[in-house]
Design a protein around this motif. Sequence first.
Motif, PDB file in Angstrom:
ATOM      1  N   ILE A 125       0.860  -1.186   0.000  1.00 58.53           N
ATOM      2  CA  ILE A 125       0.000   0.000   0.000  1.00 58.53           C
ATOM      3  C   ILE A 125       0.901   1.242   0.000  1.00 58.53           C
ATOM      4  N   GLY A 126       2.125   1.046   0.478  1.00 59.20           N
ATOM      5  CA  GLY A 126       3.019   2.204   0.655  1.00 59.20           C
ATOM      6  C   GLY A 126       2.653   2.944   1.927  1.00 59.20           C
ATOM      7  N   THR A 127       2.357   2.199   2.996  1.00 55.41           N
ATOM      8  CA  THR A 127       1.932   2.853   4.245  1.00 55.41           C
ATOM      9  C   THR A 127       3.095   3.618   4.864  1.00 55.41           C
ATOM     10  N   PHE A 236      -5.789   1.110  -1.714  1.00 58.65           N
ATOM     11  CA  PHE A 236      -4.676   2.055  -1.525  1.00 58.65           C
ATOM     12  C   PHE A 236      -5.207   3.284  -0.790  1.00 58.65           C
ATOM     13  N   VAL A 237      -5.526   3.097   0.452  1.00 54.74           N
ATOM     14  CA  VAL A 237      -6.155   4.130   1.279  1.00 54.74           C
ATOM     15  C   VAL A 237      -5.569   4.042   2.684  1.00 54.74           C
ATOM     16  N   THR A 238      -5.944   4.979   3.531  1.00 56.32           N
ATOM     17  CA  THR A 238      -5.580   4.837   4.935  1.00 56.32           C
ATOM     18  C   THR A 238      -6.702   4.074   5.633  1.00 56.32           C
ATOM     19  N   ARG A 271       0.415  12.635  -4.638  1.00 52.74           N
ATOM     20  CA  ARG A 271       0.050  11.426  -3.904  1.00 52.74           C
ATOM     21  C   ARG A 271       1.344  10.760  -3.434  1.00 52.74           C
ATOM     22  N   VAL A 272       1.356  10.274  -2.193  1.00 52.28           N
ATOM     23  CA  VAL A 272       2.471   9.425  -1.756  1.00 52.28           C
ATOM     24  C   VAL A 272       1.944   8.012  -1.594  1.00 52.28           C
ATOM     25  N   GLY A 273       2.807   7.053  -1.781  1.00 49.58           N
ATOM     26  CA  GLY A 273       2.360   5.667  -1.681  1.00 49.58           C
ATOM     27  C   GLY A 273       1.797   5.208  -3.010  1.00 49.58           C
ATOM     28  N   GLY A 304       9.500  11.471   4.383  1.00 52.54           N
ATOM     29  CA  GLY A 304      10.517  12.049   3.499  1.00 52.54           C
ATOM     30  C   GLY A 304      10.429  11.523   2.070  1.00 52.54           C
ATOM     31  N   ARG A 305       9.431  10.677   1.778  1.00 50.94           N
ATOM     32  CA  ARG A 305       9.327  10.113   0.424  1.00 50.94           C
ATOM     33  C   ARG A 305       8.947  11.196  -0.591  1.00 50.94           C
ATOM     34  N   ALA A 306       9.465  11.046  -1.834  1.00 53.58           N
ATOM     35  CA  ALA A 306       9.078  11.984  -2.892  1.00 53.58           C
ATOM     36  C   ALA A 306       7.606  11.748  -3.211  1.00 53.58           C
TER      37      ALA A 306
END
Length: 428
Positions: A125-127, A236-238, A271-273, A304-306
């Motif tokens: 998910i890229g959490t 792909f959500v929280t 968007r991140v993740g 810190g992710r792009a």
Amino acid sequence: MSNTVLVGIQWGDEGKAKIIDHLAEKADIVARFQGGNNAGHTIVVGKEKTVLHLIPSGILHKNTVNVVGNGVVFDMGVFLQERDALSAKGVDVGPNRLKVSEICHVILPFHQLLDRAREAVKTKIGTTGRGIGPTYGDKAMRLGVRIGEFEFPNDLKPRLKAVYQEKALQLKELGSTDIPEFEEMFSKALELYSKVKPHLVDTSRYLSEQTRAGKKILFEGAQGTLLDIDYGTYPFVTSSNTTAAFAACGTGVGPSSLNFILGLTKAYTTRVGSGPFPTECFGEDEEAGKLISQKGNEFGSTTGRARRCGWLDLVALKRAVALNGITGLALSKLDVLSGFKTIKVATHYETDGKKHQDFPNFWTKPVKAIYEELPGWSEFPGTQNESDLPATAKSFIKHIETYTGVPVVVISTGPKRDEMIIRDKRFN
Ligand code: IMP
């Protein structure tokens, strides 16, 4: 100002902290209602930058009381670190102005381990890896721990031990070996609890008493509508409802207390993740995406992710306006789009060769964004005066209002605290 809910209406990172910081001047109470320390709210005051993950962004205004509502999942260690760092800067963080719901569900070490282990093995998910999903999961499964339960350790311990044993098995299966011993985890949690305890209240009672006394509440959303557990781009959500209605459930006030719903959007999209993002800048737009990323400094304040960058998506925005019952829009980072010859906005999607305006519930088929190209504008100074805006920037704003059917009431024109145009006198 009436009671206002501020929600992000994209995939989060719309710049909520700056707007909250401004609105907090008029509010008596600022309350968080969902999410946890997956959020990252950056507030710039003078030369000083403060990043808050859990404590509401109103804390820097000395006349506000700040409330962490029951809908938030609560990491006691993070709360204490943030509280103590603010205190070291001279901010009053005493229990009189920093209150936490006694029924917040607690993020425990095994929740974080499960979050990370699952990301490594299952669907990415890229959490943020903060344990948010597993904690909300346990809440729904009736396995969670509400913070006030630490007051009764003899009752809590056997129940938590059974939960722990189940989690240890799951972690082992996912290949994680570093789960702490139960006794160590429990005594550490009790120690943290004793430090958090003075801040605990029944937020529902507190807020209804304050409302009766005529106090004004600003509800601070985290993440964004397109990450909502029901209406976002699932999976792909929280793990919480990020939409405005949850401000009521997540603090314990009635929905009639939510008077003005302010929806915040950037002038473009990020968007991140992982997950769908129809207007992401690829191919011929790749350079534009890079420019937006650099000018907008689009890097996550939590991890810190792009951030992935793209054009404004009006189809998604209109859906978010309906889902939240938005009364007015706030537009951030208008200045970042300065200097483009033309600016794209998506007005339709195309699926199976058909043009439409429906934000999908299922993302099994490719969705192509169909754009309208608008004239760009040259750089303008960070300003509070609408007359300083180039005519084409104003018509870009008008375009958003016409498409969504709601007025833009706040426009952020630069990164500094006062670089903001307020069009609605309620927010002056
Ligand atoms: P989680 O909330 O850590 O479970 O992550 C789930 C998804 O929500 C991931 O795609 C995260 O990148 C995203 N996410 C969580 N919090 C934020 C936020 O504050 N801003 C933007 N994206 C977020």
